[in-house]
Design an enzyme around this catalytic site. Structure first.
Site, PDB file in Angstrom:
ATOM      1  N   SER A   1       0.678  -1.113  -0.083  1.00  0.00           N
ATOM      2  CA  SER A   1       0.146  -0.093   0.052  1.00  0.00           C
ATOM      3  C   SER A   1       0.969   1.221  -0.034  1.00  0.00           C
ATOM      4  CB  SER A   1      -0.882  -0.129   1.448  1.00  0.00           C
ATOM      5  OG  SER A   1      -1.672  -1.113   1.250  1.00  0.00           O
TER       6      SER A   1
ATOM      7  N   ALA B   1      -4.560  -1.371  -2.563  1.00  0.00           N
ATOM      8  CA  ALA B   1      -3.958  -0.805  -1.407  1.00  0.00           C
ATOM      9  C   ALA B   1      -5.135  -0.573  -0.310  1.00  0.00           C
ATOM     10  CB  ALA B   1      -3.407   0.706  -1.720  1.00  0.00           C
ATOM     11  N   LYS B   2      -4.789  -0.717   0.784  1.00  0.00           N
ATOM     12  CA  LYS B   2      -5.582  -0.488   2.090  1.00  0.00           C
ATOM     13  C   LYS B   2      -5.337   0.844   2.486  1.00  0.00           C
ATOM     14  CE  LYS B   2      -7.234  -3.303   6.122  1.00  0.00           C
ATOM     15  NZ  LYS B   2      -8.786  -3.137   5.686  1.00  0.00           N
ATOM     16  N   ALA B   3      -6.349   1.909   1.963  1.00  0.00           N
ATOM     17  CA  ALA B   3      -5.995   3.153   2.253  1.00  0.00           C
ATOM     18  C   ALA B   3      -7.170   3.760   2.675  1.00  0.00           C
ATOM     19  CB  ALA B   3      -5.721   3.886   0.767  1.00  0.00           C
TER      20      ALA B   3
ATOM     21  N   TYR C   1     -12.324   3.859   2.283  1.00  0.00           N
ATOM     22  CA  TYR C   1     -13.335   3.442   3.318  1.00  0.00           C
ATOM     23  C   TYR C   1     -14.528   4.596   3.507  1.00  0.00           C
ATOM     24  CZ  TYR C   1     -10.781  -0.882   3.744  1.00  0.00           C
ATOM     25  OH  TYR C   1     -10.103  -1.954   3.480  1.00  0.00           O
TER      26      TYR C   1
END
Ligand code: PMP
Length: 308
Positions: free
Chosen positions: A66, A160-162, A166
């Site tokens: 990420s 990517a865990k951004a 969310y």
């Protein structure tokens, strides 16, 4: 039901521990202004006094990836982040808990070139019960197909865990709750099934496990990978496919996979019962095997557990 944070004592910040209440950032940090924060969600399980973090290396690797995508070179090595996760659980004297490493852009830059904002690293942890509510793992949950869809590939980089991504997940979750469902399944821009608000998805059709292909609209879940590996081990045929929405209504079984969600049966979609309308057999078999490994009731032949 809204899950509330349970405060713990210490947060790891850039190589040292600070008090939970001192883990603050400025209003004008880029993390707050623009959601520039890359993060992970990891579970630590406890069983008979033995604590272990599940697939820590894979989570830290994804955090690193990420950071690469968002041009935020991490300040620490993968080993150092992994150690920080172990240390923060030990320091807080927690048994089972959820671990949240975060790499964020802090205060300094005024606009969209972030370089004047320092990169800061944190690892927090707190106790977390069953994510979708008491009884969800045994009885399953009802979900809806969200009216919100996942972002088109090459808009937000969904692998990517951004944090910013969310906002869309929250729209799905809030709509689901407002309409009386536990969670939501989102379609991608092509109208095909993508994933849940914060979970991947599996279907069982004629004894075969199916999960939507990674088409750039979903996160490459570590629990998803775990389920695929366990299915192979258990002799359950599994494949990644394009999944049409209507298959959600006609499949035999359906379940979510995710770190927080674990392996949660889905018993209805849009109030249409899935299969028997009860948690499915294959689902529960996979859930049992998963729980046996994470809770150290069975051997861990994959080296997935890191002791604390
Ligand atoms: N999709 C999204 C959008 C998520 O936030 C998560 C949770 N991290 C997942 C899938 C499941 O991923 P994992 O199994 O690695 O927790």
């Amino acid at each position: 039901m809204a899950l509330e944070l349970k405060a713990t004592e210490f947060v790891w910040k850039d190589g040292e521990f600070i008090r939970w209440q001192d883990a603050q950032v400025h209003l004008l940090s880029l993390a707050v202004q623009f959601g520039v924060s890359l993060f992970e969600g990891i579970r630590c399980y406890e069983s008979e006094g033995r604590r272990a973090i599940f697939r820590l290396g894979a989570h830290i690797r994804r955090l690193y990836n990420s950071c690469i995508v968002y041009r935020m070179p991490p300040e620490y090595s993968q080993e150092e982040y992994a150690q920080a996760c172990v240390d923060v659980v030990a320091k807080n004297r927690l048994d089972s808990c959820y671990i949240r490493p975060m790499v964020i852009r802090g205060y300094g830059a005024a606009a969209l070139d972030p370089r004047a904002s320092p990169i800061e690293s944190y690892v927090a942890c707190w106790p977390l019960d069953t994510y979708l509510g008491a009884g969800a793992l045994e009885k399953g949950v009802g979900v809806k197909v969200s009216s919100w869809q996942r972002a088109e590939p090459n808009t937000f980089p969904m692998r990517a865990k951004a944090a910013g991504h969310y906002n869309a997940a929250m729209l799905m979750k809030m709509e689901a709750h407002a309409d009386g469902y536990a969670d939501a399944i989102a379609l991608g821009p092509n109208g095909l099934v993508s994933e849940g608000s914060g979970q991947n998805l599996f279907l069982v059709v004629d004894g075969q496990l199916i999960t939507p292909i990674l088409d750039g609209t979903s996160l490459q879940g570590i629990t998803r990978d775990t389920v695929l590996k366990l299915a192979t081990e258990m002799g359950i045929p599994a494949s990644e496919q394009l999944v049409a929405r209507e298959t959600l209504y006609t499949c035999d079984e359906l379940f979510f996979s995710g770190t927080a969600t674990e392996v949660t049966p889905i018993t209805s979609v849009d109030r249409i019962p899935v299969g028997s309308g009860k948690a499915g057999e294959v689902t529960l078999q996979i859930q049992r095997r998963f729980m046996d490994i994470v809770k150290q009731r069975a051997e861990d032949p994959y080296g997935w557990l890191t002791p604390v």
